[in-house]
Design a protein around this motif. Structure first.
Motif, PDB file in Angstrom:
ATOM      1  N   TYR A  70      -5.827  11.270 -47.937  1.00 11.90           N
ATOM      2  CA  TYR A  70      -6.448  12.165 -46.956  1.00 11.90           C
ATOM      3  C   TYR A  70      -7.546  13.003 -47.601  1.00 11.90           C
ATOM      4  N   LEU A  71      -7.363  13.374 -48.877  1.00 11.15           N
ATOM      5  CA  LEU A  71      -8.398  14.157 -49.550  1.00 11.15           C
ATOM      6  C   LEU A  71      -9.653  13.324 -49.772  1.00 11.15           C
ATOM      7  N   THR A  72      -9.483  12.013 -50.056  1.00  7.08           N
ATOM      8  CA  THR A  72     -10.693  11.191 -50.185  1.00  7.08           C
ATOM      9  C   THR A  72     -11.404  11.067 -48.847  1.00  7.08           C
ATOM     10  N   LEU A  73     -10.674  11.268 -47.744  1.00  7.79           N
ATOM     11  CA  LEU A  73     -11.292  11.237 -46.426  1.00  7.79           C
ATOM     12  C   LEU A  73     -11.788  12.605 -45.998  1.00  7.79           C
ATOM     13  N   HIS A  74     -11.749  13.571 -46.887  1.00  9.85           N
ATOM     14  CA  HIS A  74     -12.200  14.930 -46.615  1.00  9.85           C
ATOM     15  C   HIS A  74     -11.349  15.648 -45.567  1.00  9.85           C
ATOM     16  N   ALA A  75     -10.138  15.174 -45.332  1.00  8.87           N
ATOM     17  CA  ALA A  75      -9.264  15.832 -44.358  1.00  8.87           C
ATOM     18  C   ALA A  75      -8.306  16.747 -45.105  1.00  8.87           C
ATOM     19  N   GLN A  76      -8.834  17.880 -45.602  1.00  4.60           N
ATOM     20  CA  GLN A  76      -8.010  18.680 -46.502  1.00  4.60           C
ATOM     21  C   GLN A  76      -6.897  19.418 -45.777  1.00  4.60           C
ATOM     22  N   ALA A  77      -7.105  19.802 -44.510  1.00  7.53           N
ATOM     23  CA  ALA A  77      -6.027  20.477 -43.788  1.00  7.53           C
ATOM     24  C   ALA A  77      -4.834  19.548 -43.624  1.00  7.53           C
ATOM     25  N   LEU A  78      -5.115  18.279 -43.261  1.00  8.27           N
ATOM     26  CA  LEU A  78      -4.018  17.327 -43.108  1.00  8.27           C
ATOM     27  C   LEU A  78      -3.374  16.992 -44.430  1.00  8.27           C
ATOM     28  N   ALA A  79      -4.132  16.969 -45.509  1.00  5.79           N
ATOM     29  CA  ALA A  79      -3.531  16.717 -46.813  1.00  5.79           C
ATOM     30  C   ALA A  79      -2.539  17.825 -47.156  1.00  5.79           C
ATOM     31  N   ALA A  80      -2.928  19.070 -46.899  1.00  7.40           N
ATOM     32  CA  ALA A  80      -2.012  20.176 -47.172  1.00  7.40           C
ATOM     33  C   ALA A  80      -0.785  20.091 -46.263  1.00  7.40           C
ATOM     34  N   LEU A  81      -1.005  19.765 -44.970  1.00  5.97           N
ATOM     35  CA  LEU A  81       0.128  19.644 -44.047  1.00  5.97           C
ATOM     36  C   LEU A  81       1.056  18.513 -44.472  1.00  5.97           C
ATOM     37  N   GLN A  82       0.469  17.427 -44.925  1.00  4.29           N
ATOM     38  CA  GLN A  82       1.277  16.296 -45.386  1.00  4.29           C
ATOM     39  C   GLN A  82       2.165  16.725 -46.537  1.00  4.29           C
ATOM     40  N   LEU A  83       1.616  17.488 -47.473  1.00  6.06           N
ATOM     41  CA  LEU A  83       2.424  17.921 -48.607  1.00  6.06           C
ATOM     42  C   LEU A  83       3.495  18.912 -48.179  1.00  6.06           C
ATOM     43  N   PHE A  84       3.126  19.855 -47.289  1.00  3.71           N
ATOM     44  CA  PHE A  84       4.098  20.851 -46.877  1.00  3.71           C
ATOM     45  C   PHE A  84       5.226  20.223 -46.071  1.00  3.71           C
ATOM     46  N   VAL A  85       4.858  19.490 -45.022  1.00  5.14           N
ATOM     47  CA  VAL A  85       5.861  19.068 -44.051  1.00  5.14           C
ATOM     48  C   VAL A  85       6.556  17.803 -44.515  1.00  5.14           C
ATOM     49  N   TYR A  86       5.763  16.771 -44.898  1.00  6.77           N
ATOM     50  CA  TYR A  86       6.387  15.520 -45.267  1.00  6.77           C
ATOM     51  C   TYR A  86       7.039  15.613 -46.632  1.00  6.77           C
ATOM     52  N   ALA A  87       6.260  15.886 -47.645  1.00  4.12           N
ATOM     53  CA  ALA A  87       6.808  15.889 -48.999  1.00  4.12           C
ATOM     54  C   ALA A  87       7.756  17.057 -49.206  1.00  4.12           C
ATOM     55  N   GLN A 101      -9.945  14.579 -32.856  1.00  5.49           N
ATOM     56  CA  GLN A 101      -8.822  13.948 -32.154  1.00  5.49           C
ATOM     57  C   GLN A 101      -7.901  13.191 -33.083  1.00  5.49           C
ATOM     58  N   GLY A 102      -8.472  12.472 -34.050  1.00  7.90           N
ATOM     59  CA  GLY A 102      -7.623  11.730 -34.983  1.00  7.90           C
ATOM     60  C   GLY A 102      -6.716  12.639 -35.766  1.00  7.90           C
ATOM     61  N   GLN A 103      -7.276  13.760 -36.221  1.00  8.34           N
ATOM     62  CA  GLN A 103      -6.455  14.673 -37.004  1.00  8.34           C
ATOM     63  C   GLN A 103      -5.386  15.325 -36.136  1.00  8.34           C
ATOM     64  N   VAL A 104      -5.729  15.616 -34.870  1.00 11.56           N
ATOM     65  CA  VAL A 104      -4.725  16.213 -33.967  1.00 11.56           C
ATOM     66  C   VAL A 104      -3.586  15.226 -33.745  1.00 11.56           C
ATOM     67  N   PHE A 105      -3.931  13.942 -33.544  1.00 13.65           N
ATOM     68  CA  PHE A 105      -2.885  12.936 -33.391  1.00 13.65           C
ATOM     69  C   PHE A 105      -2.018  12.856 -34.631  1.00 13.65           C
ATOM     70  N   ALA A 106      -2.660  12.867 -35.796  1.00 17.30           N
ATOM     71  CA  ALA A 106      -1.886  12.785 -37.030  1.00 17.30           C
ATOM     72  C   ALA A 106      -0.971  13.997 -37.174  1.00 17.30           C
ATOM     73  N   PHE A 107      -1.460  15.165 -36.804  1.00 17.39           N
ATOM     74  CA  PHE A 107      -0.636  16.370 -36.845  1.00 17.39           C
ATOM     75  C   PHE A 107       0.577  16.224 -35.936  1.00 17.39           C
ATOM     76  N   LEU A 108       0.353  15.706 -34.707  1.00 14.78           N
ATOM     77  CA  LEU A 108       1.469  15.552 -33.775  1.00 14.78           C
ATOM     78  C   LEU A 108       2.444  14.497 -34.273  1.00 14.78           C
ATOM     79  N   VAL A 109       1.925  13.437 -34.922  1.00 15.62           N
ATOM     80  CA  VAL A 109       2.819  12.417 -35.470  1.00 15.62           C
ATOM     81  C   VAL A 109       3.684  13.022 -36.562  1.00 15.62           C
ATOM     82  N   ILE A 110       3.104  13.886 -37.393  1.00 15.60           N
ATOM     83  CA  ILE A 110       3.885  14.528 -38.455  1.00 15.60           C
ATOM     84  C   ILE A 110       4.979  15.386 -37.843  1.00 15.60           C
TER      85      ILE A 110
END
Lengths: 224, 102
Positions: free
Chosen positions: A47-64, B59-68
């Motif tokens: 996700y960081l290579t895709l510049h989606a840093q908010a989701l990368a942080a969320l992935q680490l917090f929630v998933y990992a 939208q993609g990120q919102v979907f990914a957030f909801l999937v998480i």
């Protein structure tokens, strides 16, 4: 940027693939959970290579930090003995497990072909990631940041967001209700707390012997 | 040569296939739940990668957030069910727990 981005992508992709294969092929569930943790971290890197840093942080917090931790806690509760984890029955026929692996590979190939066909030229014609110059009009600057995600969640996608919070509440209540259902059933695994209180060696001597005896009487009355 | 969208989608397809193979091949319910998480993560990767190549909105990120979020709820309830099954049957093998099948 593109060289370093490619290197990081290849490293994270290799780590994600290796840890995924380790997750599904580990004999012990704890090793699978640790491999799953590595997979989550590799995906955060992607996700960081895709510049989606908010989701990368969320992935680490929630998933990992949440879901994999929950898995590890359940593995701790269930135990890792052979009979407990169902390893004894994993010796199904070699033909069946080979069939399952072939099915997984077929699913992967079918999805890859479908996506290739659906994307058409877009899969390869785009030379790389959109350039994120600050002079690019600001659109690329805001991508992946928490501001963009927050605006979308509280703006356009407010209804799914609220429904998701209700879903999480229902899931928490449901998990507790499942445990409460189990506690109401007579079970041999529950600790005999009343007998522990009655047989405590210091309870009749020290402090308040009257309350100690009333506590043990009360517990005996509550025994089914 | 930079990263292409096809690279990310091919990787996501491979990860989804690995998750499917794990779910079908293993009989340990915990490993099956982990394979489901693998599949959900592959789909998240598709969402975020496609959003990166169409960065007009989120939208993609919102979907990914909801999937998480949904995966977290599902993992919580699923693990509670697995614990209950273990305490009542002393096994978590989906081969032996099939009383609803017939």
């Amino acid at each position: 940027m593109s060289g370093a981005g490619s290197v990081v992508f290849v490293l994270c992709a290799a780590a994600a693939l290796v840890s995924a294969v380790l997750t599904i092929s580990a004999r012990r569930p704890l090793r699978a959970a640790v491999a799953l943790l590595a997979h989550m971290v590799a995906l955060a890197g992607l996700y960081l290579t895709l510049h989606a840093q908010a989701l990368a942080a969320l992935q680490l917090f929630v998933y990992a930090g949440g879901i994999v931790t929950l898995f590890v806690m359940v593995v701790m509760m269930i135990g890792t003995g052979d009979s407990a984890t169902g390893n004894a029955s994993e010796q199904k026929s070699a033909r069946a497990s080979l069939l399952a692996r072939v099915a997984g590979l077929a699913v992967a190939l079918i999805f890859a072909v479908l996506m290739w066909v659906a994307l058409g030229d877009n899969a390869t014609r785009i030379p790389g990631l959109p350039d994120c110059d600050p002079t690019n009009g600001g659109q690329c600057d805001a991508f992946g940041g928490i501001a963009q995600l927050g605006h979308a969640l509280f703006g356009d996608a407010w209804l799914p967001f609220e429904l998701t919070s209700v879903l999480l509440l229902v899931a928490a209540v449901g998990a507790i209700a499942l445990h409460a259902e189990r506690r109401r059933q007579p079970s041999t695994q529950r600790l005999p707390t009343s007998s522990l209180l009655a047989s405590a060696p210091g309870s009749t001597e020290s402090g308040l012997p009257g309350t100690a005896s009333t506590i043990s009487h009360r517990d005996h009355r509550q025994d089914p | 040569m930079g990263n292409e969208l096809g690279h990310y989608l091919g990787l996501a397809a491979l990860l989804f296939g690995i998750g499917t193979a794990g779910f079908l091949a293993r009989r340990n319910m915990l490993i099956q739940l982990m394979s489901i998480e693998l599949m959900l993560n592959a789909v998240n990767l598709v969402f975020v990668a496609c959003n990166r190549w169409a960065p007009g909105d989120a939208q993609g990120q919102v979907f990914a957030f909801l999937v998480i979020a949904v995966a977290a709820a599902e993992a919580g309830v699923g693990l509670a069910v697995v614990i209950n099954l273990f305490h009542s049957r002393r096994t978590i093998s989906s081969d032996t727990i099939h009383s609803l099948r017939n």
